[in-house]
Design a protein around this motif. Structure first.
Motif, short mmCIF file in Angstrom:
data_model
loop_
_atom_site.label_atom_id
_atom_site.label_comp_id
_atom_site.label_asym_id
_atom_site.label_seq_id
_atom_site.Cartn_x
_atom_site.Cartn_y
_atom_site.Cartn_z
N ASP A 101 -1.63 3.49 6.57
CA ASP A 101 -1.96 2.59 5.45
C ASP A 101 -0.76 1.69 5.18
O ASP A 101 0.26 2.15 4.68
CB ASP A 101 -2.30 3.42 4.22
N ASP A 102 -0.90 0.38 5.51
CA ASP A 102 0.26 -0.51 5.33
C ASP A 102 0.57 -0.78 3.87
O ASP A 102 1.58 -1.41 3.56
CB ASP A 102 0.07 -1.82 6.11
N GLY A 103 -0.28 -0.30 2.96
CA GLY A 103 0.03 -0.39 1.54
C GLY A 103 0.84 0.80 1.04
O GLY A 103 1.21 0.85 -0.14
N LYS A 104 1.12 1.76 1.95
CA LYS A 104 1.87 2.96 1.57
C LYS A 104 3.02 3.19 2.56
O LYS A 104 3.01 4.15 3.34
CB LYS A 104 0.95 4.17 1.52
N PRO A 105 4.05 2.32 2.52
CA PRO A 105 5.19 2.50 3.42
C PRO A 105 6.04 3.70 3.03
O PRO A 105 6.27 3.94 1.84
CB PRO A 105 5.96 1.19 3.26
N LEU A 106 6.49 4.42 4.05
CA LEU A 106 7.34 5.59 3.82
C LEU A 106 8.78 5.37 4.27
O LEU A 106 9.68 6.09 3.83
CB LEU A 106 6.77 6.81 4.57
N GLY A 107 9.00 4.40 5.13
CA GLY A 107 10.36 4.14 5.61
C GLY A 107 10.38 2.95 6.54
O GLY A 107 9.34 2.51 7.04
N ARG A 108 11.59 2.44 6.78
CA ARG A 108 11.74 1.26 7.64
C ARG A 108 13.10 1.32 8.32
O ARG A 108 14.12 1.67 7.69
CB ARG A 108 11.63 -0.01 6.79
#
Length: 212
Positions: A101-108
């Motif tokens: 889900d690209d609306g729920k980023p967890l890290g980058r």
């Protein structure tokens, strides 16, 4: 029937058709747009675990495994070669998402909240969870064992296909463009025969015979 003219000559494509006894109504090279790679997803039911460091919620595990044969639909077998992620890890800013889900980023990678590397097993991912609702949900769900796999979304840059007598084709992925990795609920990505054959067509291996 359309074919990828960057990988097949007209003569080679016709030879393939004759060999497999296909009789197309029409026959032409695919446009460049038609031949572009379509993003794919894979899931490996490999250990995904949580830990905490200095009160930081962490999810880590392998998103991909090297040299492991996986059946894609019932259309082809696939394995990923060591080094397939090397270039993309150097060149691209990849993210970790919750269940794709690209609306729920967890890290980058660029913010140092996601670490990715190739090891002896495959593509190892370590995500430092955000202190928000979905970050906590992800950490708790993985910790409880409700989420048991990690997936990745990608396109193929370099590959090899092998036709095998009496068996389905084998695909060896040599280089990948990686977009994201995700802890996911289901430990197996439900690739259908239609999806698998679409992948083969996009890479010039299986021609679309729906209109034959």
């Amino acid at each position: 029937i359309r074919f990828d003219k960057t990988k097949w000559t007209v003569a080679e494509a016709k030879e393939w058709l004759n060999k497999h006894k296909y009789k197309p109504i029409s026959f032409e090279p695919a446009s460049e747009e038609k031949a572009l790679n379509v993003p794919e997803k894979r899931v490996y039911a490999f250990e995904v675990r949580v830990n905490s460091t200095d009160n930081q919620m962490i999810i880590e595990g392998h998103a991909a495994v090297f040299d492991q044969m996986t059946r894609i639909g019932d259309a082809f077998d696939e394995q990923i070669s060591r080094g397939a992620f090397k270039k993309t890890l150097q060149e691209h800013d990849i993210v970790m998402l919750w269940n794709h889900d690209d609306g729920k980023p967890l890290g980058r990678v660029s913010t140092k909240t996601l670490e990715l590397k190739e090891d002896d097993i495959g593509l190892f991912a370590k995500g430092f969870m955000p202190d928000n609702s979905w970050g906590k949900d992800a950490h708790v769900s993985v910790g409880r064992g409700d989420v048991q796999g990690m997936s990745f979304a990608f396109t193929v840059i370099k590959e090899e296909w092998e036709e095998r007598v009496g068996d389905i084709p084998k695909r060896t992925i040599k280089e990948i463009r990686l977009y994201e990795v995700s802890p996911v609920t289901f430990p197996a990505y439900p690739t259908t025969d239609i999806q698998a054959r679409a992948i083969m067509e996009a890479h010039g291996v299986l021609l679309d015979v729906a209109t034959c």
